[in-house]
Design a protein around this motif. Structure first.
Motif, PDB file in Angstrom:
ATOM      1  N   GLU A 180       4.885  17.161  -5.522  1.00  0.00           N
ATOM      2  CA  GLU A 180       4.743  16.065  -6.489  1.00  0.00           C
ATOM      3  C   GLU A 180       6.050  15.319  -6.702  1.00  0.00           C
ATOM      4  O   GLU A 180       6.049  14.102  -6.922  1.00  0.00           O
ATOM      5  CB  GLU A 180       4.208  16.603  -7.809  1.00  0.00           C
ATOM      6  CG  GLU A 180       2.753  17.050  -7.729  1.00  0.00           C
ATOM      7  CD  GLU A 180       2.242  17.616  -9.046  1.00  0.00           C
ATOM      8  OE1 GLU A 180       3.099  17.916  -9.924  1.00  0.00           O
ATOM      9  OE2 GLU A 180       1.014  17.750  -9.198  1.00  0.00           O
ATOM     10  N   GLU A 184       6.458   9.861  -4.504  1.00  0.00           N
ATOM     11  CA  GLU A 184       6.904   8.472  -4.599  1.00  0.00           C
ATOM     12  C   GLU A 184       7.777   8.095  -3.402  1.00  0.00           C
ATOM     13  O   GLU A 184       7.607   7.031  -2.802  1.00  0.00           O
ATOM     14  CB  GLU A 184       7.673   8.256  -5.900  1.00  0.00           C
ATOM     15  CG  GLU A 184       8.128   6.811  -6.101  1.00  0.00           C
ATOM     16  CD  GLU A 184       8.840   6.594  -7.424  1.00  0.00           C
ATOM     17  OE1 GLU A 184       9.407   5.494  -7.609  1.00  0.00           O
ATOM     18  OE2 GLU A 184       8.838   7.537  -8.263  1.00  0.00           O
ATOM     19  N   GLY A 187       5.637   7.725  -0.389  1.00  0.00           N
ATOM     20  CA  GLY A 187       4.891   6.475  -0.434  1.00  0.00           C
ATOM     21  C   GLY A 187       5.750   5.277  -0.081  1.00  0.00           C
ATOM     22  O   GLY A 187       5.308   4.368   0.627  1.00  0.00           O
ATOM     23  N   THR A 188       6.994   5.281  -0.564  1.00  0.00           N
ATOM     24  CA  THR A 188       7.917   4.192  -0.242  1.00  0.00           C
ATOM     25  C   THR A 188       8.171   4.117   1.258  1.00  0.00           C
ATOM     26  O   THR A 188       8.323   3.033   1.832  1.00  0.00           O
ATOM     27  CB  THR A 188       9.247   4.386  -0.984  1.00  0.00           C
ATOM     28  OG1 THR A 188       8.989   4.412  -2.395  1.00  0.00           O
ATOM     29  CG2 THR A 188      10.228   3.270  -0.671  1.00  0.00           C
TER      30      THR A 188
END
Length: 323
Positions: A180, A184, A187-188
């Motif tokens: 987790e 991000e 995803g970037t």
């Protein structure tokens, strides 16, 4: 005066202690010597030292002294003490020094981060350029704090003094948290990141949760640095006899064998790549896992590259956590 030069005092037959220089009190770590003592042993005990076998060596925390006395003609005794350094003493002194350096460096960085965050909290109007500058300071400070923690932990591990707080616990929540924290970033980079758990419950492990999570995150970050858009990262766990094996697999262009052979070689990779962070992070991951009784490794095939760690499994089971 050298710190390792002996210090001297005269102990009269009436128990009066007369220093001949300032070195004896420095060796004992005292501001001043007691005026009277009944014996050399009493002097050492008063200074907080305990004797080692043989009687000549006395120790207190990370300080080791060789202490002796020589009779004089009038019934007095010449007392002396000299700082000694064995392997254990050197290690404890080094770890203490590292602790002081870590405290000072991280404290300064934390202050910079706090002020940057304070200015970014929205209460103070900022121009766009100033805001971008503060955001850069915040990111780089976080990066420096993370790197300094890894550096000092690796230095302690080199001395065999890496702190580990073991506790019997399930492994799944640690893996969930590790994944987790990097969703991000994945995803970037347009990279898919997921956790794959077996259908049944897994045995618990007796580990330091922070150390295991750091190692798994080090594997994830290593793959993210090399991943191409559209590739996939998978964190998988399986039971292999008395061991739990955690794999971080990157499906995509495989790492060449010669590069893979050096993946945990801290200094060699740093010199080759002219960067410290990722080589240090992976080397520390190896030290952390080995301190917990496990091992690490790496492999590649035509479909991708896998970094893995193994940990000894406990008998009790815990319910699986799905993400």
């Amino acid at each position: 005066m050298g710190a390792d030069e002996p210090g001297f005092a005269i102990l009269s037959r009436r128990g009066q202690l007369q220093p001949l220089d300032e070195r004896l009190s420095a060796q004992l770590g005292l501001e001043r010597l007691p005026e009277t003592v009944g014996s050399v042993a009493e002097l050492m005990e008063a200074a907080g030292f305990l004797p080692r076998a043989g009687g000549e060596l006395w120790e207190r925390e990370d300080r080791l002294l060789r202490v002796g006395e020589r009779p004089m003609g009038d019934g007095a005794r010449l007392v002396w003490a000299q700082l000694q350094e064995d392997d254990a003493t050197l290690i404890h002194r080094r770890v203490r020094y590292l602790g002081m350096a870590s405290h000072d460096l991280r404290g300064a960085l934390a202050n910079v981060r706090s002020y940057a965050a304070l200015l970014l909290n929205g209460r103070i109007p900022l121009e766009a350029k100033a805001r971008r500058g503060l955001e850069t300071i915040l990111r780089n400070t976080d990066k420096a704090l993370s790197f300094s923690q890894d550096f000092f932990d690796a230095s302690r591990a080199d001395l065999g003094m890496l702190a580990c707080e073991r506790e019997r616990q399930p492994l799944e929540p640690l893996l969930t948290a590790a994944v987790e924290r990097h969703l991000e970033a994945a995803g970037t980079a347009s990279v898919a990141l997921g956790l794959e758990l077996p259908g049944g419950p897994l045995p618990e492990v007796d580990v330091d949760a922070g150390r295991v999570q750091h190692a798994v995150e080090a594997f994830i970050r290593h793959h993210l640095l090399r991943a191409h858009a559209g590739e996939q990262l998978r964190v998988r766990v399986q039971l292999q006899g008395q061991w739990l094996r955690v794999e971080v697999r990157r499906d995509g262009i495989p790492v060449p064998d010669e590069e893979l052979a050096l993946v945990f070689a801290r200094e060699e990779r740093a010199f080759r790549e002219k960067k410290l962070e990722d080589p240090l992070r992976l080397a520390l991951a190896q030290q952390e896992v080995e301190a917990l009784g496990g091992s690490v490794g790496a492999s590649s095939d035509a479909g991708g590259t896998t970094l893995y760690l193994t940990l000894p499994a406990m008998l009790a089971t815990s319910a699986g956590v799905q993400v």
